[in-house]
Motif scaffolding. Sequence first.
Motif, PDB file in Angstrom:
ATOM      1  N   TYR A  45     -65.278 -34.006  10.440  1.00 24.18           N
ATOM      2  CA  TYR A  45     -64.219 -34.883  10.202  1.00 24.18           C
ATOM      3  C   TYR A  45     -62.890 -34.955  11.158  1.00 24.18           C
ATOM      4  O   TYR A  45     -62.727 -35.811  11.856  1.00 24.18           O
ATOM      5  CB  TYR A  45     -63.818 -35.322   8.888  1.00 24.18           C
ATOM      6  CG  TYR A  45     -63.007 -36.519   8.385  1.00 24.18           C
ATOM      7  CD1 TYR A  45     -63.356 -37.622   8.042  1.00 24.18           C
ATOM      8  CD2 TYR A  45     -61.505 -36.372   8.700  1.00 24.18           C
ATOM      9  CE1 TYR A  45     -62.486 -38.730   7.902  1.00 24.18           C
ATOM     10  CE2 TYR A  45     -60.684 -37.436   8.584  1.00 24.18           C
ATOM     11  CZ  TYR A  45     -61.226 -38.436   8.283  1.00 24.18           C
ATOM     12  OH  TYR A  45     -60.400 -39.711   8.026  1.00 24.18           O
ATOM     13  N   GLN A  75     -66.273 -47.851  14.877  1.00 27.22           N
ATOM     14  CA  GLN A  75     -67.764 -47.395  15.118  1.00 27.22           C
ATOM     15  C   GLN A  75     -67.850 -46.230  15.962  1.00 27.22           C
ATOM     16  O   GLN A  75     -68.618 -45.524  15.651  1.00 27.22           O
ATOM     17  CB  GLN A  75     -68.225 -48.625  16.126  1.00 27.22           C
ATOM     18  CG  GLN A  75     -68.478 -49.860  15.315  1.00 27.22           C
ATOM     19  CD  GLN A  75     -69.486 -50.625  16.282  1.00 27.22           C
ATOM     20  OE1 GLN A  75     -70.797 -50.326  16.704  1.00 27.22           O
ATOM     21  NE2 GLN A  75     -69.033 -51.995  16.726  1.00 27.22           N
ATOM     22  N   HIS A 114     -67.232 -43.537  13.415  1.00 29.17           N
ATOM     23  CA  HIS A 114     -68.364 -43.297  12.435  1.00 29.17           C
ATOM     24  C   HIS A 114     -69.633 -42.698  13.283  1.00 29.17           C
ATOM     25  O   HIS A 114     -70.250 -41.777  12.446  1.00 29.17           O
ATOM     26  CB  HIS A 114     -68.822 -44.777  12.069  1.00 29.17           C
ATOM     27  CG  HIS A 114     -70.029 -44.585  11.119  1.00 29.17           C
ATOM     28  ND1 HIS A 114     -71.418 -45.068  12.001  1.00 29.17           N
ATOM     29  CD2 HIS A 114     -70.624 -44.367   9.981  1.00 29.17           C
ATOM     30  CE1 HIS A 114     -72.431 -44.695  11.487  1.00 29.17           C
ATOM     31  NE2 HIS A 114     -71.926 -44.310   9.945  1.00 29.17           N
ATOM     32  N   ASN A 115     -69.787 -43.238  14.467  1.00 27.26           N
ATOM     33  CA  ASN A 115     -71.136 -42.545  15.311  1.00 27.26           C
ATOM     34  C   ASN A 115     -70.861 -41.149  15.620  1.00 27.26           C
ATOM     35  O   ASN A 115     -71.960 -40.426  15.514  1.00 27.26           O
ATOM     36  CB  ASN A 115     -71.326 -43.626  16.383  1.00 27.26           C
ATOM     37  CG  ASN A 115     -71.621 -45.037  16.232  1.00 27.26           C
ATOM     38  OD1 ASN A 115     -71.999 -45.353  14.919  1.00 27.26           O
ATOM     39  ND2 ASN A 115     -71.658 -45.929  17.057  1.00 27.26           N
ATOM     40  N   MET A 168     -73.099 -38.433   4.964  1.00 24.92           N
ATOM     41  CA  MET A 168     -72.709 -39.926   5.363  1.00 24.92           C
ATOM     42  C   MET A 168     -72.153 -40.638   3.976  1.00 24.92           C
ATOM     43  O   MET A 168     -71.408 -41.369   4.204  1.00 24.92           O
ATOM     44  CB  MET A 168     -73.602 -40.435   6.179  1.00 24.92           C
ATOM     45  CG  MET A 168     -73.909 -39.675   7.614  1.00 24.92           C
ATOM     46  SD  MET A 168     -72.495 -39.419   8.189  1.00 24.92           S
ATOM     47  CE  MET A 168     -71.751 -40.986   8.851  1.00 24.92           C
ATOM     48  N   TRP A 185     -68.720 -42.308   3.136  1.00 23.59           N
ATOM     49  CA  TRP A 185     -68.378 -43.742   2.899  1.00 23.59           C
ATOM     50  C   TRP A 185     -67.713 -44.081   1.536  1.00 23.59           C
ATOM     51  O   TRP A 185     -67.160 -45.124   1.262  1.00 23.59           O
ATOM     52  CB  TRP A 185     -69.634 -44.339   2.839  1.00 23.59           C
ATOM     53  CG  TRP A 185     -70.142 -44.969   4.126  1.00 23.59           C
ATOM     54  CD1 TRP A 185     -70.647 -44.254   5.170  1.00 23.59           C
ATOM     55  CD2 TRP A 185     -70.040 -46.044   4.732  1.00 23.59           C
ATOM     56  NE1 TRP A 185     -71.127 -44.985   6.216  1.00 23.59           N
ATOM     57  CE2 TRP A 185     -70.394 -46.136   5.780  1.00 23.59           C
ATOM     58  CE3 TRP A 185     -69.562 -47.449   4.375  1.00 23.59           C
ATOM     59  CZ2 TRP A 185     -70.604 -47.249   6.928  1.00 23.59           C
ATOM     60  CZ3 TRP A 185     -69.550 -48.538   5.341  1.00 23.59           C
ATOM     61  CH2 TRP A 185     -69.915 -48.420   6.363  1.00 23.59           C
ATOM     62  N   PHE A 233     -64.433 -44.511   3.503  1.00 23.00           N
ATOM     63  CA  PHE A 233     -64.527 -45.284   4.631  1.00 23.00           C
ATOM     64  C   PHE A 233     -64.899 -46.719   4.463  1.00 23.00           C
ATOM     65  O   PHE A 233     -64.494 -47.362   5.066  1.00 23.00           O
ATOM     66  CB  PHE A 233     -65.752 -44.751   5.484  1.00 23.00           C
ATOM     67  CG  PHE A 233     -65.790 -45.101   7.006  1.00 23.00           C
ATOM     68  CD1 PHE A 233     -64.599 -45.066   7.897  1.00 23.00           C
ATOM     69  CD2 PHE A 233     -66.813 -45.909   7.400  1.00 23.00           C
ATOM     70  CE1 PHE A 233     -64.333 -45.480   8.997  1.00 23.00           C
ATOM     71  CE2 PHE A 233     -66.744 -46.678   8.771  1.00 23.00           C
ATOM     72  CZ  PHE A 233     -65.739 -46.361   9.670  1.00 23.00           C
ATOM     73  N   VAL A 289     -75.841 -50.079   8.274  1.00 25.25           N
ATOM     74  CA  VAL A 289     -74.289 -49.564   8.698  1.00 25.25           C
ATOM     75  C   VAL A 289     -74.338 -50.552  10.199  1.00 25.25           C
ATOM     76  O   VAL A 289     -72.973 -51.170  10.417  1.00 25.25           O
ATOM     77  CB  VAL A 289     -74.299 -48.218   9.009  1.00 25.25           C
ATOM     78  CG1 VAL A 289     -73.037 -48.084   9.935  1.00 25.25           C
ATOM     79  CG2 VAL A 289     -74.213 -47.638   7.867  1.00 25.25           C
TER      80      VAL A 289
END
Length: 343
Positions: A48, A277, A280-281, A301, A305, A308, A335
């Motif tokens: 993170y 994006q 996240h990616n 993941m 979320w 997120f 997603v």
Amino acid sequence: MNIVFAETVYKLSKCSFICIFKPMTETISQNTPIIYLAPLQGFTDHVYRKAYSEVFEKIDKWFIPYISVKNGSILKKYLKEIQVENNRQNNVVPQVLGKNPEEILILSKVLEDMGYMEINLNLGCPYPMVTNRGMGSGLLPYPEKIKIILDEFFSKSKLKLSIKMRAGFDSPQEIDKVIPVINQFPLTEVVLHPRIATQLYKGEVLDSAFIHAMQNLKHPLVYNGDIFSSEDFMKRQLKFPEINFWMLGRGILMNPFLPMEIKNIQISDQEKSQKLQDFHNRILELYSDKMDNEGNVLNKMKQFWIYFSYVFPNQKKNLKTVKKASSIKKYSEVVKKMFWEIA
Ligand SMILES: Cc1cc2nc3c(=O)[nH]c(=O)nc-3n(C[C@H](O)[C@H](O)[C@H](O)COP(=O)(O)O)c2cc1C
């Protein structure tokens, strides 16, 4: 960890959707506020922190969630969190959790050998599995034990030390007795989450405890707790105008733009959507690189979320959809659609 999740979900169910697509408001301070990322075990891990630092700006200090000792040495599962190659950001401070000077010194030695200059002592964790063993906020009713830990630390370690604490374990009066003890030592700073442990993350933050610390603590003081928007920040800043150091946790997880908003940095909605994006990616990519089991990546993941999902207007629906995904392929499909909807 289940208790932690339960608390998290409870707290989040009390928060309204944080709309990130809105004009950013101006901050009132003449000094730019200094913003720290709080340690959140299981959330602000090295993946993170790395992804965040690549995509967003404006975190001034990064705290690694606590590490602890088992049978006289650091618990192996924490090693990757503190490895220097996983912590290339400026100003990274690892946090230690222990019940006595011996445990704290074992961890300090590992961190000193790795090249860290400063560490943080956890006197705040409120969960019984920690406090029943006399660690975290379980030490707050015993200022004499805190004194022994600090005496030993400062006589045997070259590292700088800060403290992250609550106002007390089961009474906010406990801080009155802890402050004179910690005032005797050359701490770099004290981060205060002004709740008592039995509140966990519920109920009001105790402004009176924070004011007491402002008036009596000799060390620089950092405010931490319930800043979920720039409006929350401004309210706190109005209440505590002397404070310029702020630690933010769940607010950043729910809205990664929050430090920029607080510092009045403006970007377009299109850039925001792209950054979300990218963030996240990158997280997905890093977990996929580090874990050989797809199921573990999917679980990480899904955990990401929990917070997120608050960047999306359909928070509950999206979180439910993500939780249902049975493979990374299905996860990526759902997603992708969610990002497409906010593009
Ligand atoms: C899931 C979770 C994990 C946490 N892990 C840690 C930790 O490892 N060390 C610590 O000092 N505080 C920990 N905290 C407390 C946070 O650092 C912070 O003090 C708290 O969330 C209040 O700040 P916030 O309202 O900005 O989130 C944790 C909190 C949560 C909800």
